[in-house]
Design a protein around this motif. Structure first.
Motif, mmCIF file in Angstrom:
data_model
loop_
_atom_site.group_PDB
_atom_site.id
_atom_site.type_symbol
_atom_site.label_atom_id
_atom_site.label_comp_id
_atom_site.label_asym_id
_atom_site.label_seq_id
_atom_site.Cartn_x
_atom_site.Cartn_y
_atom_site.Cartn_z
ATOM 1 N N THR A 146 6.576 -52.069 -4.672
ATOM 2 C CA THR A 146 7.797 -52.539 -4.003
ATOM 3 C C THR A 146 8.583 -51.326 -3.548
ATOM 4 O O THR A 146 8.653 -50.325 -4.272
ATOM 5 C CB THR A 146 8.640 -53.390 -4.978
ATOM 6 N N ASP A 147 9.180 -51.405 -2.370
ATOM 7 C CA ASP A 147 9.900 -50.231 -1.857
ATOM 8 C C ASP A 147 11.284 -50.125 -2.488
ATOM 9 O O ASP A 147 11.736 -51.028 -3.194
ATOM 10 C CB ASP A 147 9.989 -50.273 -0.328
ATOM 11 N N TRP A 148 11.947 -49.004 -2.220
ATOM 12 C CA TRP A 148 13.224 -48.651 -2.848
ATOM 13 C C TRP A 148 14.285 -49.745 -2.660
ATOM 14 O O TRP A 148 15.032 -50.072 -3.570
ATOM 15 C CB TRP A 148 13.712 -47.331 -2.227
ATOM 16 N N VAL B 84 -12.216 -48.559 1.958
ATOM 17 C CA VAL B 84 -10.972 -49.103 1.383
ATOM 18 C C VAL B 84 -9.769 -48.304 1.908
ATOM 19 O O VAL B 84 -9.782 -47.073 1.872
ATOM 20 C CB VAL B 84 -11.043 -49.037 -0.165
ATOM 21 N N PRO B 85 -8.738 -48.981 2.402
ATOM 22 C CA PRO B 85 -7.560 -48.275 2.925
ATOM 23 C C PRO B 85 -6.800 -47.536 1.831
ATOM 24 O O PRO B 85 -6.823 -47.928 0.654
ATOM 25 C CB PRO B 85 -6.681 -49.395 3.492
ATOM 26 N N ILE B 86 -6.096 -46.468 2.266
ATOM 27 C CA ILE B 86 -5.352 -45.602 1.331
ATOM 28 C C ILE B 86 -3.881 -45.576 1.746
ATOM 29 O O ILE B 86 -3.568 -45.388 2.924
ATOM 30 C CB ILE B 86 -5.907 -44.161 1.415
ATOM 31 N N VAL B 87 -2.993 -45.755 0.770
ATOM 32 C CA VAL B 87 -1.554 -45.650 1.047
ATOM 33 C C VAL B 87 -1.002 -44.482 0.229
ATOM 34 O O VAL B 87 -0.882 -44.582 -1.000
ATOM 35 C CB VAL B 87 -0.812 -46.956 0.663
ATOM 36 N N GLY C 17 7.136 -47.420 4.416
ATOM 37 C CA GLY C 17 5.908 -46.681 4.720
ATOM 38 C C GLY C 17 4.985 -46.496 3.527
ATOM 39 O O GLY C 17 3.772 -46.326 3.691
ATOM 40 N N ALA C 18 5.533 -46.504 2.314
ATOM 41 C CA ALA C 18 4.708 -46.215 1.135
ATOM 42 C C ALA C 18 4.271 -47.490 0.414
ATOM 43 O O ALA C 18 3.691 -47.420 -0.675
ATOM 44 C CB ALA C 18 5.481 -45.311 0.176
#
Ligand code: FAD
Length: 466
Positions: free
Chosen positions: A27-29, A61-64, A75-76
């Motif tokens: 979850t983002d900030w 596999v995608p990378i974040v 974005g993260a």
């Protein structure tokens, strides 16, 4: 062997998080986006990052990439599909070198910004990047978003402070570009491609950063201004009066500081009510006497020319901190009031008064009674143009108008020759908006760069590019 087993064999079970252990990374900030992931992995060396990337690539596999997870554009955060692996850089937290002769520091990407500032200060140097999130954000995140902050006016943003990078490419190779050269004209600037790419081209694993001398003395003042036009004129006066010593020039509307004093009653405004305020900071390399003399002379000129109505000059470090604390509390005070719609924009500083007048009027016509919380780094032409609901409107009704408000503000930014993102980046929040305001040629070039550096499209998919 499945990917999870291979990752666990590589890093150890403790560094491959799933289930509730992974939740804080998903979850983002601002709590705006929540995604899902196959796992969150925590490599501890550049070589481990490279191996993780190669494993993910083999399994398609995608990378974040993720640093401190303080980003404000989503974005993260992975998407909801649950296929991606989040690569947290937080264990890459070593100081590799501090070179006083060359004024450089080389640190790993997961170092928290404040730690880098502290290492520099202990060596009698300044690392001038300064953001309200500096206790949590990382060097890698700063570079990936080309972060700004309060001292860009003098020292530039993260891009200007980076001399070299080490990057794990989307193919899992290690590019060592950590030379701290001030001048290097040997072809395309790969460093500048990765800076600001928001994790879509590769993973930054270390950086060589530029250091500066520590200032000998600093002066800070809060200045009362009759209008935004006078703020622009005061900026010009301050620039000519202080030259490179001018390290901060923030503007804040009355409404911005009013919300701070209501949310945090222990914070007091040292000046009476006025439409706008400027927060000035000057850093001097000679002496405290020299700094104060010059500071007072320029402020006196501003008062005589009617550019300032009044000024509160900090007489101690504690008073200076209290003035900055007012500025840095605006976002938290706004959150105390409820959800608001944020814009992190830039226009040429000279056009800021016209932009604010025109956009305020358009918003009032669309949503009568809407409140404008406008503040930011005037010296860089960068405003936080935040919009709060009219007191009589329910929050859910206001939030339903979000896209309309974005469109109205961003169209106005574009018409005034500005940018829809001056600091926080595009992430997933402004991806659609980018398509509207970037030229077809620029978008095509960006897509071709992405294709060349990440042909499998596995680095942070769904971010930045429309
Ligand atoms: P994350 O949030 O973890 O990531 C941000 C983006 O960078 C994501 O796209 C991610 O995939 C990518 N990324 C992270 N690490 C890497 C890496 N090593 N390699 C490749 N890609 C990577 N921003 C400003 O510019 N100026 C401000 O004044 C400012 N003030 C803020 C104040 C507060 C209170 C908060 C919460 C945020 C603020 N921000 C500001 C936004 C944010 O702090 C910055 O963007 C910060 O630089 C993000 O760093 P991070 O480590 O938290 O990155």
């Amino acid at each position: 062997m499945d990917l999870l087993t291979e990752l666990t064999n590589l890093l150890g079970a403790g560094q491959v998080l799933t289930g509730p252990d992974a939740a804080p990374f998903l979850t983002d900030w601002r709590g705006r986006y929540t995604g899902a992931a196959l796992a969150v992995v925590r490599p501890g060396t550049t070589d481990e990052v490279a191996r993780v990337v190669r494993l993910c690539r083999r399994h398609a596999v995608p990378i974040v990439p993720q640093g401190g997870n303080t980003g404000l554009a989503g974005g993260a955060t992975p998407d909801a599909g649950g296929r991606a692996v989040v690569v947290s850089t937080r264990r890459l937290d070593r100081l590799r070198a501090l070179d006083i002769d060359d004024d450089t520091i080389t640190v790993e990407a997961g170092c928290v910004l404040q730690a880098v500032q502290d290492w520099a200060r202990e060596a009698g140097r300044l690392y001038p990047l300064s953001l309200a999130s500096e206790g949590s954000c990382t060097v890698g995140g700063n570079l990936a978003t080309n972060a700004g902050g309060t001292q860009v006016l003098r020292y530039g943003n993260a891009r200007e402070l980076a001399l070299g990078l080490e990057v794990v490419t989307a193919q899992g190779e290690i590019w060592d570009g950590l030379r701290g050269l001030r001048k290097d004209n040997t072809g395309y600037d790969l460093r500048d491609l990765y800076i600001g790419s928001e994790g879509t081209l590769g993973i930054i694993t270390a950086a060589t950063l530029r250091l500066y001398p520590l200032p000998v003395a600093q002066c800070t003042a809060l200045v009362a201004l009759p209008s935004l036009e006078t703020a622009v004129a005061l900026l010009a006066l301050a620039r000519s009066g202080f030259g490179a010593a001018l390290t901060g020039f923030e503007v804040m509307s009355h409404a911005s500081l009013d919300v701070v004093t209501r949310a945090f009653p222990d914070q007091k405004l040292p000046l009476g009510p006025t439409p706008w305020y400027a927060l000035l900071e000057v850093s001097d390399s000679e002496s405290a006497e020299h700094a104060q003399e010059r500071f007072h002379a320029v402020l006196q000129r501003a008062l005589e020319q009617g550019l300032a109505q009044d000024a509160a000059v900090a007489a101690s470090l504690a008073q200076s901190r209290a003035l900055w604390h007012l500025r840095e509390s605006i976002s938290a005070a706004q959150s105390w009031e409820g959800k608001n719609i944020k814009h992190d924009i830039s226009v040429p500083a000279s056009r800021i008064p016209a932009f604010v007048a025109a956009t305020d009027a358009l918003l009032q016509a669309a949503i009568p009674g809407v409140r404008h919380i406008t503040f930011g780094h005037l010296g860089d032409g960068n405003l936080h143009y935040n919009v709060s609901r009219p007191p009589a409107m329910a929050e859910p009704d206001f939030l339903l108008r979000q896209d309309e408000i974005y469109r109205l503000v961003h169209d106005s930014v574009h018409a005034h020759g500005g940018s829809i993102s001056a600091e926080h980046g595009i992430g997933q929040l402004k991806r659609g908006e980018l398509a509207r305001y970037k030229s077809a040629v620029a978008l095509d070039l960006m897509r071709r760069i992405k294709q060349a550096l990440d042909p499998d499209g596995l680095m942070n998919p769904g971010k930045v590019l429309p």
